[in-house]
Design a protein around this motif. Structure first.
Motif, short mmCIF file in Angstrom:
data_model
loop_
_atom_site.label_atom_id
_atom_site.label_comp_id
_atom_site.label_asym_id
_atom_site.label_seq_id
_atom_site.Cartn_x
_atom_site.Cartn_y
_atom_site.Cartn_z
N TYR A 47 -13.58 6.15 9.46
CA TYR A 47 -13.77 5.33 10.66
C TYR A 47 -12.97 4.03 10.62
CZ TYR A 47 -17.73 8.35 11.98
OH TYR A 47 -18.52 9.40 12.33
N VAL A 48 -12.83 3.42 9.46
CA VAL A 48 -12.17 2.12 9.39
C VAL A 48 -10.72 2.22 9.85
CG1 VAL A 48 -11.48 2.30 6.95
CG2 VAL A 48 -11.85 0.04 8.00
N GLY A 49 -10.05 3.33 9.53
CA GLY A 49 -8.68 3.52 9.99
C GLY A 49 -8.61 3.63 11.50
N MET A 50 -9.60 4.27 12.10
CA MET A 50 -9.66 4.38 13.55
C MET A 50 -9.86 3.00 14.18
SD MET A 50 -12.61 6.16 15.82
CE MET A 50 -13.72 4.93 15.16
N LEU A 51 -10.74 2.18 13.59
CA LEU A 51 -10.99 0.84 14.12
C LEU A 51 -9.72 -0.01 14.08
CD1 LEU A 51 -14.42 0.02 12.43
CD2 LEU A 51 -14.03 0.91 14.74
N ARG A 52 -8.94 0.18 13.04
CA ARG A 52 -7.71 -0.60 12.88
C ARG A 52 -6.72 -0.33 14.02
NH1 ARG A 52 -2.70 0.27 10.63
NH2 ARG A 52 -1.71 -1.48 9.53
N ASN A 53 -6.88 0.79 14.70
CA ASN A 53 -5.96 1.14 15.78
C ASN A 53 -6.24 0.39 17.08
OD1 ASN A 53 -4.53 2.97 14.19
ND2 ASN A 53 -5.88 4.68 14.73
N ALA A 54 -7.29 -0.41 17.11
CA ALA A 54 -7.61 -1.17 18.34
C ALA A 54 -6.48 -2.15 18.64
CB ALA A 54 -8.92 -1.92 18.16
N GLU A 55 -6.04 -2.16 19.88
CA GLU A 55 -4.94 -3.04 20.28
C GLU A 55 -5.28 -4.50 20.00
OE1 GLU A 55 -2.20 -3.95 24.27
OE2 GLU A 55 -4.02 -2.73 24.41
#
Length: 332
Positions: free
Chosen positions: A251-259
């Protein structure tokens, strides 16, 4: 086959010499909550040493999403007693941090230890060690070590090490990727590494991953004007979704993708303690934040554990984040 990277320096040669000279059992360990670099490095070295006829014990609990890489019987449960005459090889983690080394209690071991690691926070104390923070993955260093051991390359060894290389380079998307990383990938591919097979398995998630994701997104916070994105998971959320802690890892990698996000924080809330996974970009150092909280890791990816409830831990986390963002702003 040529040497894989510039990491094959004198330190790795010393590690190889110690391993080749040791005729007793070799215990191969890595860090808690192993990722693809930890597992790939352990499997790569374990398979290489067994090809040389060595007795190898590799205790590791493999998270579900990585079990596709293992073969029956090649890894073992946690080691309670050290075999007589053993040597320990610790990969992708500092052997002087027994709280992070999984699979056995290093504080009770008195024999020789070799350490191969790419973390800059490594304290560099072992019988023989190679620590190279310039390397994007420990698997690159282990690949060089396999080369120095004189082992015949096989598809199984190359595939395991390719997993490690893919994991810690973000499939070659991170700035940590070096020319040597591409050369290593080419050599591993030439040796038969199953790149597509690895990528296909890593892209699959169980249904519980998505059920839990609905819960996690409900905790989402954008802090510091959107520069920081934070989410949390606890036992109640796992129970409602039928998920496990292992489902949280990506999940943390997905969160990092936030603009606009320069820092992503995934909080595992165990009630009386929390574990933080940090990912950063844009000059922000996840490592600085983690170290200030008693943890460690790399500049773009780090973590820490705090022995206090989330409500208390959040204040310390917020102070560390504020200090790091101020440092970045002052440097601009």
């Amino acid at each position: 086959m040529t040497t894989l990277s510039s990491a094959a320096h004198g330190d790795l040669r010393q590690v190889a010499a110690v391993l080749l000279a040791h005729q007793g059992p070799i215990v191969v360990l890595s860090h808690e909550n192993p990722d693809g670099d930890a597992l790939g490095s352990v499997l790569g070295l374990t398979r290489a040493l067994r090809q040389l006829g060595r007795e190898v014990i590799a205790p590791m609990h493999v998270p579900r999403y990585l079990t596709f890489m293992t073969e029956p019987g090649e890894l073992s449960p946690r080691l309670d007693d050290w075999p007589e005459g053993a040597l320990v090889a610790v990969l992708d983690v500092d052997n002087n941090d027994p709280s992070r080394v999984a699979g056995a209690d290093l504080t009770t071991f008195t024999g020789p230890v070799v350490n191969v690691d790419h973390h800059g926070t490594n304290r560099r104390q072992a019988t023989a060690l190679a620590v190279d923070p310039s390397q994007p993955a420990a698997a690159i260093m282990v690949a060089d070590l396999v080369q120095l051991l004189g082992v015949r390359w096989t598809e199984q060894i190359a595939t395991a090490l390719m997993l490690g290389l893919i994991t810690d380079t973000g499939s070659f998307r991170f700035d940590s990727v070096t020319p040597d990383a591409f050369r290593a990938a080419a050599t591993l591919r030439e040796a038969g590494a199953r790149l597509g097979w690895i990528s296909d398995h890593l892209s699959q998630n169980p249904h519980t991953y998505y059920h839990l994701l609905r819960e996690v997104l409900g905790t989402l916070q954008f802090l510091h004007g959107g520069r920081v994105v934070l989410a949390r998971v606890d036992e109640a959320m796992l129970d409602r979704s039928g998920a496990s802690w292992e489902d949280v890892e990506n999940y943390v990698g997905m969160l990092r993708n936030a603009e606009g996000a320069q820092l992503a924080v995934m909080v595992k809330d165990y009630g009386d303690r929390v574990k933080l996974s940090l990912r950063s970009r844009g000059g922000v150092s996840a490592q600085n934040i983690a170290v200030s909280l008693g943890g460690g890791g790399h500049v773009p990816a780090a973590g820490a554990s705090l022995q206090e409830p989330f409500a208390e831990a959040f204040g310390r986390l917020e102070a560390a984040i504020t200090a790091e963002l101020a440092r970045v702003d002052a440097a601009q």
